[in-house]
Design a protein around this motif. Structure first.
Motif, PDB file in Angstrom:
ATOM      1  N   LEU A 390     -61.219  43.222  16.642  1.00  0.00           N
ATOM      2  CA  LEU A 390     -61.016  42.412  15.591  1.00  0.00           C
ATOM      3  C   LEU A 390     -60.031  41.604  15.759  1.00  0.00           C
ATOM      4  O   LEU A 390     -59.837  40.665  15.000  1.00  0.00           O
ATOM      5  CB  LEU A 390     -60.662  43.600  14.152  1.00  0.00           C
ATOM      6  CG  LEU A 390     -61.005  44.744  13.670  1.00  0.00           C
ATOM      7  CD1 LEU A 390     -60.772  45.203  12.624  1.00  0.00           C
ATOM      8  CD2 LEU A 390     -62.650  44.160  13.495  1.00  0.00           C
ATOM      9  N   ARG A 391     -59.242  41.475  16.874  1.00  0.00           N
ATOM     10  CA  ARG A 391     -58.369  40.554  17.430  1.00  0.00           C
ATOM     11  C   ARG A 391     -59.113  39.277  17.497  1.00  0.00           C
ATOM     12  O   ARG A 391     -58.462  38.020  17.704  1.00  0.00           O
ATOM     13  CB  ARG A 391     -57.585  40.994  18.552  1.00  0.00           C
ATOM     14  CG  ARG A 391     -56.662  42.093  18.001  1.00  0.00           C
ATOM     15  CD  ARG A 391     -55.849  42.522  19.431  1.00  0.00           C
ATOM     16  NE  ARG A 391     -55.160  43.917  18.914  1.00  0.00           N
ATOM     17  CZ  ARG A 391     -54.707  44.609  19.583  1.00  0.00           C
ATOM     18  NH1 ARG A 391     -54.778  44.552  20.792  1.00  0.00           N
ATOM     19  NH2 ARG A 391     -54.006  45.976  19.450  1.00  0.00           N
ATOM     20  N   ARG A 392     -60.445  39.047  17.766  1.00  0.00           N
ATOM     21  CA  ARG A 392     -61.015  37.904  18.118  1.00  0.00           C
ATOM     22  C   ARG A 392     -62.160  37.668  17.116  1.00  0.00           C
ATOM     23  O   ARG A 392     -62.986  36.792  17.073  1.00  0.00           O
ATOM     24  CB  ARG A 392     -61.743  38.120  19.397  1.00  0.00           C
ATOM     25  CG  ARG A 392     -61.132  38.364  20.596  1.00  0.00           C
ATOM     26  CD  ARG A 392     -61.898  38.481  21.931  1.00  0.00           C
ATOM     27  NE  ARG A 392     -61.005  38.685  23.151  1.00  0.00           N
ATOM     28  CZ  ARG A 392     -61.685  38.885  24.294  1.00  0.00           C
ATOM     29  NH1 ARG A 392     -62.790  38.742  24.535  1.00  0.00           N
ATOM     30  NH2 ARG A 392     -60.765  39.075  25.251  1.00  0.00           N
ATOM     31  N   CYS A 393     -61.633  38.286  15.920  1.00  0.00           N
ATOM     32  CA  CYS A 393     -62.495  37.831  14.578  1.00  0.00           C
ATOM     33  C   CYS A 393     -61.433  37.351  13.542  1.00  0.00           C
ATOM     34  O   CYS A 393     -60.491  37.230  13.715  1.00  0.00           O
ATOM     35  CB  CYS A 393     -63.276  39.104  14.128  1.00  0.00           C
ATOM     36  SG  CYS A 393     -64.079  40.236  15.203  1.00  0.00           S
ATOM     37  N   VAL A 394     -62.590  36.591  12.699  1.00  0.00           N
ATOM     38  CA  VAL A 394     -61.725  36.290  11.527  1.00  0.00           C
ATOM     39  C   VAL A 394     -62.286  36.982  10.210  1.00  0.00           C
ATOM     40  O   VAL A 394     -63.095  37.631  10.295  1.00  0.00           O
ATOM     41  CB  VAL A 394     -62.148  34.719  11.141  1.00  0.00           C
ATOM     42  CG1 VAL A 394     -61.559  34.017  12.294  1.00  0.00           C
ATOM     43  CG2 VAL A 394     -63.622  34.589  11.153  1.00  0.00           C
ATOM     44  N   VAL A 395     -61.405  36.851   9.126  1.00  0.00           N
ATOM     45  CA  VAL A 395     -61.709  37.834   7.902  1.00  0.00           C
ATOM     46  C   VAL A 395     -62.840  37.046   7.239  1.00  0.00           C
ATOM     47  O   VAL A 395     -62.894  35.738   6.893  1.00  0.00           O
ATOM     48  CB  VAL A 395     -60.519  37.877   7.132  1.00  0.00           C
ATOM     49  CG1 VAL A 395     -60.952  38.560   5.623  1.00  0.00           C
ATOM     50  CG2 VAL A 395     -59.381  38.731   7.797  1.00  0.00           C
ATOM     51  N   ALA A 396     -64.015  37.877   6.726  1.00  0.00           N
ATOM     52  CA  ALA A 396     -65.123  37.400   6.111  1.00  0.00           C
ATOM     53  C   ALA A 396     -65.054  37.755   4.511  1.00  0.00           C
ATOM     54  O   ALA A 396     -65.760  36.983   4.006  1.00  0.00           O
ATOM     55  CB  ALA A 396     -66.398  37.771   6.887  1.00  0.00           C
ATOM     56  N   GLY A 397     -64.173  38.591   4.395  1.00  0.00           N
ATOM     57  CA  GLY A 397     -64.415  38.998   2.783  1.00  0.00           C
ATOM     58  C   GLY A 397     -63.510  40.232   2.718  1.00  0.00           C
ATOM     59  O   GLY A 397     -63.320  40.953   3.560  1.00  0.00           O
ATOM     60  N   ALA A 398     -63.337  40.415   1.375  1.00  0.00           N
ATOM     61  CA  ALA A 398     -62.653  41.872   1.249  1.00  0.00           C
ATOM     62  C   ALA A 398     -63.180  42.314  -0.137  1.00  0.00           C
ATOM     63  O   ALA A 398     -63.412  41.537  -0.901  1.00  0.00           O
ATOM     64  CB  ALA A 398     -61.091  41.853   1.440  1.00  0.00           C
ATOM     65  N   GLU A 399     -62.880  43.477  -0.403  1.00  0.00           N
ATOM     66  CA  GLU A 399     -63.449  43.965  -1.690  1.00  0.00           C
ATOM     67  C   GLU A 399     -62.754  45.545  -1.948  1.00  0.00           C
ATOM     68  O   GLU A 399     -62.411  46.117  -1.144  1.00  0.00           O
ATOM     69  CB  GLU A 399     -64.833  44.266  -1.839  1.00  0.00           C
ATOM     70  CG  GLU A 399     -65.418  45.222  -0.882  1.00  0.00           C
ATOM     71  CD  GLU A 399     -67.128  45.312  -1.041  1.00  0.00           C
ATOM     72  OE1 GLU A 399     -67.581  44.471  -2.030  1.00  0.00           O
ATOM     73  OE2 GLU A 399     -67.761  45.994  -0.436  1.00  0.00           O
ATOM     74  N   ILE A 400     -62.429  45.983  -3.231  1.00  0.00           N
ATOM     75  CA  ILE A 400     -62.205  47.298  -3.476  1.00  0.00           C
ATOM     76  C   ILE A 400     -63.156  48.043  -3.902  1.00  0.00           C
ATOM     77  O   ILE A 400     -64.102  47.762  -4.838  1.00  0.00           O
ATOM     78  CB  ILE A 400     -60.901  47.266  -4.569  1.00  0.00           C
ATOM     79  CG1 ILE A 400     -59.786  46.652  -4.080  1.00  0.00           C
ATOM     80  CG2 ILE A 400     -60.789  48.485  -4.939  1.00  0.00           C
ATOM     81  CD1 ILE A 400     -59.043  47.679  -3.109  1.00  0.00           C
ATOM     82  N   THR A 401     -63.704  49.133  -3.332  1.00  0.00           N
ATOM     83  CA  THR A 401     -64.566  50.267  -3.743  1.00  0.00           C
ATOM     84  C   THR A 401     -63.775  51.586  -4.138  1.00  0.00           C
ATOM     85  O   THR A 401     -63.605  52.043  -2.978  1.00  0.00           O
ATOM     86  CB  THR A 401     -65.598  50.327  -2.636  1.00  0.00           C
ATOM     87  OG1 THR A 401     -66.232  48.950  -2.200  1.00  0.00           O
ATOM     88  CG2 THR A 401     -66.749  51.240  -2.972  1.00  0.00           C
ATOM     89  N   GLY A 402     -63.878  51.909  -5.358  1.00  0.00           N
ATOM     90  CA  GLY A 402     -63.054  53.088  -5.580  1.00  0.00           C
ATOM     91  C   GLY A 402     -61.591  52.702  -5.083  1.00  0.00           C
ATOM     92  O   GLY A 402     -60.742  52.093  -5.416  1.00  0.00           O
ATOM     93  N   SER A 403     -61.271  53.917  -4.466  1.00  0.00           N
ATOM     94  CA  SER A 403     -59.754  53.931  -3.936  1.00  0.00           C
ATOM     95  C   SER A 403     -59.576  53.281  -2.431  1.00  0.00           C
ATOM     96  O   SER A 403     -58.743  53.748  -1.784  1.00  0.00           O
ATOM     97  CB  SER A 403     -59.193  55.263  -3.994  1.00  0.00           C
ATOM     98  OG  SER A 403     -59.865  56.371  -3.258  1.00  0.00           O
TER      99      SER A 403
END
Length: 419
Positions: A390-403
């Motif tokens: 993941l250190r060579r990646c960028v954040v593409a999105g985030a979400e909350i699913t349940g907890s």
């Protein structure tokens, strides 16, 4: 075992009752108060001077201690002064080490809390007691205290990286002395962090079944999970029971025009609703209930009776076996999981999952510092080291699913290896 909770919810009483129950099982128990508004002695009905920073015996097998932060700061500072004095005046480099009084250090944020944590760790790692029960300061202070070790390490490493400190320590200079002190500080805080988030440290959250307290409980459970702490159980204290005029237990919906009965009935209804909601929200985290006693239990005998009337209050979970359901739950609460979700090459999508029970999605904040993902929730921030992929990646999105917080990453074309 840490007892945390808002001030006035009965945290000290339940911590003391648990300590009595454990000692009656034959365990050697030390109960420690890190709250500067000490009340352990009052709970045990102990007479005499018990606030002088010395351990006293409550009953055979049960010892108690009030940590006096000011005395602790003074003692530790005198140790540093003694060490510096042993170097001789030629190594002081014009610094007036003896001109600073220990009382002045209490104004430095985190000093008292850090030293109090260190004392707890010292007793927990010793062999004199089987269990150390800690009556912590109110919730907000305790969470700040638990987050302190990681914050100290992060700030020290950013301001003065370890490789530069090691270089300075090899020199006969003021910088070398300061580097040595800072190196000991970071090592000390790292050990504290490992102790607080390890399998041997359990947290019990004490609450009262009220609507406003429920919202604070949500934030506290989320914050503790983010910090990597193991929430052993939640204890709902001062729970009322519904009665009719004859003294028989009845449903909280019984009709009665008496204003006192009506008030009591409404309070019971609210408590039942909050407890039901808590039970559902906590999932597999046990919820204990403690009845509202007519008089405050004071003294070893009364505390023992209280513990015997609350199922599993004196139960301590053994270290978790690898692969057990509880092991999986706790591991996810403390660490993140990473998996390849779809695609190949630059079109790959990687998923990082972090458990945040009872989280309010509106409180989530994400950031990136070098190879760390900064996750903020419930007023707490944590730097989560990213997996190598993941250190060579960028954040593409985030979400909350349940907890569960799910963060997706995609390769950064500028640094992703391509053949």
């Amino acid at each position: 075992m840490l007892f945390v909770g808002k001030g006035g919810v009965g945290k000290t009483t339940l911590a003391a009752a648990t300590a009595v129950a454990l000692s009656e099982q034959g365990k050697r128990v030390l109960i420690v108060s890190t709250d500067q508004a000490h009340s352990l002695a009052d709970a045990f009905g102990s007479a005499g001077d018990t606030g002088n920073g010395e351990i006293w015996t409550v009953t055979p097998g049960l010892d108690a201690l009030h940590i006096n932060a000011l005395d602790l700061v003074e003692r530790k500072w005198r140790d540093i002064i003694t060490s510096v004095a042993g170097l001789g005046s030629e190594h002081r480099h014009g610094v007036e080490w003896f001109g600073l009084e220990p009382e002045e250090l209490t104004g430095v944020p985190g000093v008292e809390e850090l030293l109090a944590l260190g004392e707890v760790a010292r007793y927990a790692e010793g062999e004199d007691w089987d269990v150390v029960v800690v009556d912590c300061a109110p919730t907000a202070e305790t969470l700040r205290l638990v987050a302190l070790p990681e914050s100290v390490m992060a700030y020290v490493d950013r301001v003065w990286p370890q490789n530069r400190r090691l270089q300075a320590m090899s020199e006969d200079s003021l910088a070398g002395i300061a580097a040595g002190i800072l190196d000991q500080l970071t090592q000390h805080t790292r050990q504290l962090r490992d102790l607080l988030t390890g399998d041997s440290t359990l947290v019990r959250l004490v609450v009262t079944p009220e609507r406003i307290v429920f919202e604070e409980t949500r934030r506290t459970v989320t914050a503790m999970s983010l910090l990597g702490m193991i929430l052993d159980r939640v204890i709902a204290n001062r729970v009322l029971v519904a009665y009719d005029r004859s003294g028989n237990v009845t449903a909280p919906t019984s009709r009665n025009d008496d204003p006192i009965h009506r008030w009591y009935r409404d309070r019971v209804s609210e408590q039942v609703a909050v407890i039901d909601e808590l039970t559902s929200a906590l999932g597999d985290i046990p919820l204990l209930t403690v009845g509202y006693a007519a008089t405050e239990p004071v003294g070893v005998a009364a505390l023992g009776d209280l513990a015997r009337n609350v199922e599993n209050l004196g139960l301590v979970r053994t270290p978790l076996a690898s692969g057990s359901p509880d092991d999986a739950r706790r591991r996810r609460a403390a660490d993140c999981q990473v998996e390849h979700e779809s695609g190949t090459g630059l079109n790959s999508v990687y998923l990082m999952r972090l458990t945040l029970p009872l989280v309010d999605p509106r409180s989530i904040r994400l950031g990136r510092i070098d190879d760390d993902l900064v996750v903020g929730a419930a007023g707490i921030k944590r730097r989560v080291p990213l997996a190598p992929v993941l250190r060579r990646c960028v954040v593409a999105g985030a979400e909350i699913t349940g907890s569960e917080l799910r963060v997706r990453f995609q390769p950064n074309p500028e640094v992703w290896p391509q053949w």
